[in-house]
Write a protein that holds these residues in place. Sequence first.
Motif, PDB file in Angstrom:
ATOM      1  N   ALA A 227     -18.137  -1.143 -39.131  1.00  0.00           N
ATOM      2  CA  ALA A 227     -19.494  -1.404 -38.357  1.00  0.00           C
ATOM      3  C   ALA A 227     -20.485  -0.266 -38.218  1.00  0.00           C
ATOM      4  O   ALA A 227     -21.434  -0.557 -37.357  1.00  0.00           O
ATOM      5  CB  ALA A 227     -19.199  -2.071 -37.142  1.00  0.00           C
ATOM      6  N   GLY A 228     -19.961   0.966 -38.741  1.00  0.00           N
ATOM      7  CA  GLY A 228     -20.898   2.007 -38.354  1.00  0.00           C
ATOM      8  C   GLY A 228     -20.508   2.846 -37.021  1.00  0.00           C
ATOM      9  O   GLY A 228     -21.338   3.679 -36.709  1.00  0.00           O
ATOM     10  N   LEU A 229     -19.705   2.722 -36.481  1.00  0.00           N
ATOM     11  CA  LEU A 229     -19.225   3.456 -35.101  1.00  0.00           C
ATOM     12  C   LEU A 229     -18.395   4.546 -35.873  1.00  0.00           C
ATOM     13  O   LEU A 229     -18.073   5.040 -36.667  1.00  0.00           O
ATOM     14  CB  LEU A 229     -18.168   2.576 -34.295  1.00  0.00           C
ATOM     15  N   THR A 230     -18.592   5.578 -34.697  1.00  0.00           N
ATOM     16  CA  THR A 230     -17.967   7.080 -35.026  1.00  0.00           C
ATOM     17  C   THR A 230     -16.575   7.189 -34.154  1.00  0.00           C
ATOM     18  O   THR A 230     -16.724   6.750 -33.120  1.00  0.00           O
ATOM     19  CB  THR A 230     -18.966   8.144 -34.562  1.00  0.00           C
ATOM     20  N   VAL A 231     -15.888   7.776 -34.714  1.00  0.00           N
ATOM     21  CA  VAL A 231     -14.608   8.265 -33.997  1.00  0.00           C
ATOM     22  C   VAL A 231     -14.272   9.714 -34.117  1.00  0.00           C
ATOM     23  O   VAL A 231     -14.651  10.541 -34.793  1.00  0.00           O
ATOM     24  CB  VAL A 231     -13.467   7.563 -34.872  1.00  0.00           C
ATOM     25  N   THR A 232     -13.725  10.136 -32.953  1.00  0.00           N
ATOM     26  CA  THR A 232     -13.277  11.564 -32.923  1.00  0.00           C
ATOM     27  C   THR A 232     -11.883  11.461 -32.291  1.00  0.00           C
ATOM     28  O   THR A 232     -11.356  10.351 -31.721  1.00  0.00           O
ATOM     29  CB  THR A 232     -14.049  12.246 -31.846  1.00  0.00           C
ATOM     30  N   GLN A 233     -11.038  12.589 -32.029  1.00  0.00           N
ATOM     31  CA  GLN A 233      -9.795  12.855 -31.528  1.00  0.00           C
ATOM     32  C   GLN A 233      -9.756  13.944 -30.532  1.00  0.00           C
ATOM     33  O   GLN A 233     -10.422  14.713 -30.872  1.00  0.00           O
ATOM     34  CB  GLN A 233      -8.734  12.713 -32.539  1.00  0.00           C
ATOM     35  N   VAL A 234      -8.770  13.691 -29.659  1.00  0.00           N
ATOM     36  CA  VAL A 234      -8.585  14.608 -28.612  1.00  0.00           C
ATOM     37  C   VAL A 234      -7.416  14.868 -28.325  1.00  0.00           C
ATOM     38  O   VAL A 234      -6.289  13.971 -28.320  1.00  0.00           O
ATOM     39  CB  VAL A 234      -9.275  14.348 -27.080  1.00  0.00           C
ATOM     40  N   PRO A 235      -6.689  16.135 -28.310  1.00  0.00           N
ATOM     41  CA  PRO A 235      -5.226  16.400 -28.631  1.00  0.00           C
ATOM     42  C   PRO A 235      -4.665  16.244 -27.285  1.00  0.00           C
ATOM     43  O   PRO A 235      -5.241  16.531 -26.096  1.00  0.00           O
ATOM     44  CB  PRO A 235      -5.055  17.851 -28.855  1.00  0.00           C
ATOM     45  N   VAL A 236      -3.639  15.413 -26.918  1.00  0.00           N
ATOM     46  CA  VAL A 236      -2.918  15.085 -25.887  1.00  0.00           C
ATOM     47  C   VAL A 236      -1.341  15.198 -25.964  1.00  0.00           C
ATOM     48  O   VAL A 236      -0.792  15.076 -27.061  1.00  0.00           O
ATOM     49  CB  VAL A 236      -3.252  13.700 -25.034  1.00  0.00           C
ATOM     50  N   ALA A 237      -0.590  15.365 -24.922  1.00  0.00           N
ATOM     51  CA  ALA A 237       0.808  15.348 -25.135  1.00  0.00           C
ATOM     52  C   ALA A 237       1.384  13.945 -24.560  1.00  0.00           C
ATOM     53  O   ALA A 237       1.119  13.514 -23.687  1.00  0.00           O
ATOM     54  CB  ALA A 237       1.377  16.403 -24.265  1.00  0.00           C
ATOM     55  N   MET A 238       2.127  13.295 -25.369  1.00  0.00           N
ATOM     56  CA  MET A 238       2.693  12.097 -24.796  1.00  0.00           C
ATOM     57  C   MET A 238       4.093  12.227 -24.192  1.00  0.00           C
ATOM     58  O   MET A 238       4.663  13.375 -24.474  1.00  0.00           O
ATOM     59  CB  MET A 238       3.023  11.264 -26.053  1.00  0.00           C
ATOM     60  N   ARG A 239       4.452  11.246 -23.413  1.00  0.00           N
ATOM     61  CA  ARG A 239       5.765  11.370 -22.640  1.00  0.00           C
ATOM     62  C   ARG A 239       6.646  10.474 -22.910  1.00  0.00           C
ATOM     63  O   ARG A 239       6.172   9.447 -23.555  1.00  0.00           O
ATOM     64  CB  ARG A 239       5.199  11.116 -21.211  1.00  0.00           C
ATOM     65  N   PRO A 240       7.964  10.640 -22.779  1.00  0.00           N
ATOM     66  CA  PRO A 240       8.913   9.722 -22.849  1.00  0.00           C
ATOM     67  C   PRO A 240       8.630   8.417 -22.071  1.00  0.00           C
ATOM     68  O   PRO A 240       7.868   8.260 -20.998  1.00  0.00           O
ATOM     69  CB  PRO A 240      10.333   9.999 -22.590  1.00  0.00           C
ATOM     70  N   ARG A 241       8.862   7.072 -22.583  1.00  0.00           N
ATOM     71  CA  ARG A 241       8.826   5.880 -21.676  1.00  0.00           C
ATOM     72  C   ARG A 241       9.596   5.931 -20.531  1.00  0.00           C
ATOM     73  O   ARG A 241      10.757   6.596 -20.551  1.00  0.00           O
ATOM     74  CB  ARG A 241       9.378   4.752 -22.583  1.00  0.00           C
TER      75      ARG A 241
END
Length: 253
Positions: free
Chosen positions: A191-205
């Motif tokens: 649809a023409g939208l733009t995407v970026t990513q940001v580094p993050v640290a995930m945690r255990p459930r």
Amino acid sequence: MGRETENRVLVLVPAWNEHKSVGATVREILLADPDYDVLVVDDGSSDATPDLARDAGALVMSLPFNLGVGGAMRAGFTYAQRMGYRRAIQVDADGQHNPADIERVLQGLNDADISIGARFADVGDYTVRGPRRWAMVVLARVVSGVAKTRLTDVTSGFRAAGPRAIDQYVRYYPAEYLGDTLDSLVAACHAGLTVTQVPVAMRPRRHGSPSQGPIGSTIYLLRSCFALTLALMRPSPTKKRDEPAHSDGGGAS
């Protein structure tokens, strides 16, 4: 109401039978920034999830039956659009997403319509092995080509949406397995939208554990490839940026 909310952030927390963790998650989000508006989308829970979410300080939207993450998120984005929010971010109820990283992910919206909190971007020690890891690598490479930018974690649910993305998600947000992450992202790019990513640290459930065994990982590989194939086969939606989005999602209660 739109003028009051357009500069605020709506934190969407889809939750299905998460009574063991949803209260702590909501409190941690509000501790990160008391000005966040937290909407827990109770996806037909049969336990005390909605009550504990309210007690922790969240607004709760209760769906009459379980729709899956995709259905819950579309309902949440419909609420965001109707109430005039221009920024919304998904935070899972199980505690894997660190609310301290919400602002970091939101900053990605300064440069794109969608900002992904990426697990595989040289931050933290989150690891996945075997077929599940292979699937994530292949998916990331293919979707990076669609998005025309390098992405490493296209199945992350820790995602922020700007105004154009909110409108897009109200128009189309699939409910099938992995569609809420893969298909919605591919459709947004088409649809023409733009995407970026940001580094993050995930945690255990906080409670429970996802299926990480050989059988579960192999099933994940097959399902993810199938989901991506369906996403790529869908015709690109007509771009109608100047027309208001029409929704058929749920309402708050």
